[in-house]
Design a protein around this motif. Sequence first.
Motif, PDB file in Angstrom:
ATOM      1  N   ASN A   1       0.831  -1.208   0.000  1.00  0.00           N
ATOM      2  CA  ASN A   1       0.000   0.000   0.000  1.00  0.00           C
ATOM      3  C   ASN A   1       0.864   1.256   0.000  1.00  0.00           C
ATOM      4  O   ASN A   1       0.532   2.254  -0.644  1.00  0.00           O
ATOM      5  CB  ASN A   1      -0.919   0.004   1.217  1.00  0.00           C
TER       6      ASN A   1
ATOM      7  N   ASN B   1      -4.210   4.513   0.402  1.00  0.00           N
ATOM      8  CA  ASN B   1      -4.479   3.136  -0.027  1.00  0.00           C
ATOM      9  C   ASN B   1      -4.879   2.336   1.197  1.00  0.00           C
ATOM     10  O   ASN B   1      -4.164   2.326   2.209  1.00  0.00           O
ATOM     11  CB  ASN B   1      -3.245   2.523  -0.699  1.00  0.00           C
TER      12      ASN B   1
ATOM     13  N   THR C   1       0.908   4.186  -2.730  1.00  0.00           N
ATOM     14  CA  THR C   1       0.662   5.582  -2.342  1.00  0.00           C
ATOM     15  C   THR C   1       1.748   6.490  -2.887  1.00  0.00           C
ATOM     16  O   THR C   1       1.469   7.577  -3.411  1.00  0.00           O
ATOM     17  CB  THR C   1       0.607   5.695  -0.805  1.00  0.00           C
TER      18      THR C   1
END
Length: 588
Positions: A9, A33, A13
Amino acid sequence: MSTTSFFNNLNSTIVQLRSLLSNTGVYYARSQNLMNQDSVYGLTQCRNYLSTQQCVACFDVAVSAVESCSSVNGANVFLDNCFLRYENFDEFYANPQTTMDVGVAPTGVCSNQSSNEPTTFTQTVGELLTDIQVATPRTSNFYVASTRQISSGNTTIYAIAQCVENTSRSICQECLNTAYNNLHSCLPSIEGKTIDLGCFLRYSATPFFEGNQTTNIIPFLSEGSSSKLCMIVGASVGAGIFLLIVALSLWYKLWKKPKADEASDILHDSEIQGLINYTYKDLQSATNDFGDEYRVGKGGYGDVFKVILDDENIVAVKKLRVAYDKAKLEFKREVMLIRSVRHRNLLRLIGWSIDGPELLLVLEYMPQGSLDTFLWGIKQGTLNWRQRFDIIFGIARGLVHLHEESHVKIIHRDIKTSNILLDDDFQPKIADFGLARFQLEDQSHVTTQFAGTLGYTAPEYATFGRLSEKVDTYSFGIVVLEIISGRRCTDMNFGHDNHYLLQHAWDLYEKKIHIELIDQALDPNEYEEEHVIKVIETALKCTQSPASSRPTMSEVVLMLSSGRSLEPTQLTRPMMVGPDRRIHVNAT
């Protein structure tokens, strides 16, 4: 929290943030995210005086710096030109009314050099900081850049203030009030800045933005502002004009004599031994007032013009961009220092001119132009392997002379392909070394002024301003990878990876297939794979972190001269990620 999920994530991002910053005029970006409940909220902001390319480059450096935070779920990176923040909670991200949640008070970072006129300097800077502290929360983008002249001399102070865009006017004002209190304690240091999650305040006696990038703060100042300019504007017209004329006449009488004497000292020194002191009018005439038809190049230091002098010698004239005071004295000192620096792989300084409105250097002319035109310009693909290796070896020898053989150690700070010129025999000559700062033997140096090109610049210099000759070693390694691959260091999309050149080269090396880095334009019959592999490994060794793990340039020359390859155990991937936009937790 799943480490793998969180960092997936986080990588996503960061990619999104970078994509947003790549749009013209975007200085502030947010992204989130939330996959698999491992939330990542990120934001980044650049200073508004940067170009889009500079903003993205600073962001890349910030991403590189957070690799050491791989065991935590949040990080903040503060750089002079940008900042990056990510966390696994959204309070700072979603609510602009939230006060800043940093666990320590805003920090002031002060230069260890004080002004020569502390009283006047402190007063002027204090007034400037007060004005931008008041004006910034009242602007639409919470950003101000302003300058102020020291009344007792020719020093100009540059200052900016900036708040996070996704905040409120009251929080911006509160943050800047605290920042001002911290920064005011730096005075009379010639430079200071604050570190805070909500705002940034900086001043310096050295320019860090262009003079035409200032903000007109007068409309945003209250009637009670401390600005002397506002008090003059507010005075009655008749009395104001009279007092202004008297003040200017007195100032001119006091200023004129020392300035005239100072200039006289320079101009009477009509010749620095070994160099020709050209008149500005002669060079102006030879270039038709520096017309575009004579311009052959542009660089960070200034434009370059091709000139034919009376004796039919072809030379290059570099017209320097100067944005600081007492430039002529500093220019003269630097010319005196480098006048005897001569080496076959360094561009030769022929003369100088100081008697006109611009400072001019007269240099030997290289008809082949710069190396970058042969790698990805109009002459792309025309260099064979022998020529490329000779260029690599020549650059290394030139840097050895600057670092170790000259009477004064010279750290170039901006080694890149456009600063490598080629003569008729395709021998390289390093340009712009005469504009570098100088470091005395056996002394380390920390600089607060960044003077390199991001992408070529060592992480410790780009991030923390730590300057040593190993900064040039790192840049040399990047240039070597460009020469071998025929690709820019900022190129992307190598196969399935969205990596830049340095990251791609390390990936290939760790897979033991770094021979695939070679430019496909090269004829395989012209080189031995083992030789090219050795040069690639030497380049990678030059890019290692920390700086102490990099070889000196004299050691590089020995590596290039010897017939052996380096053992794989000798190479370690840089601690920084570089501009590849991803965080590699297990990188070593």
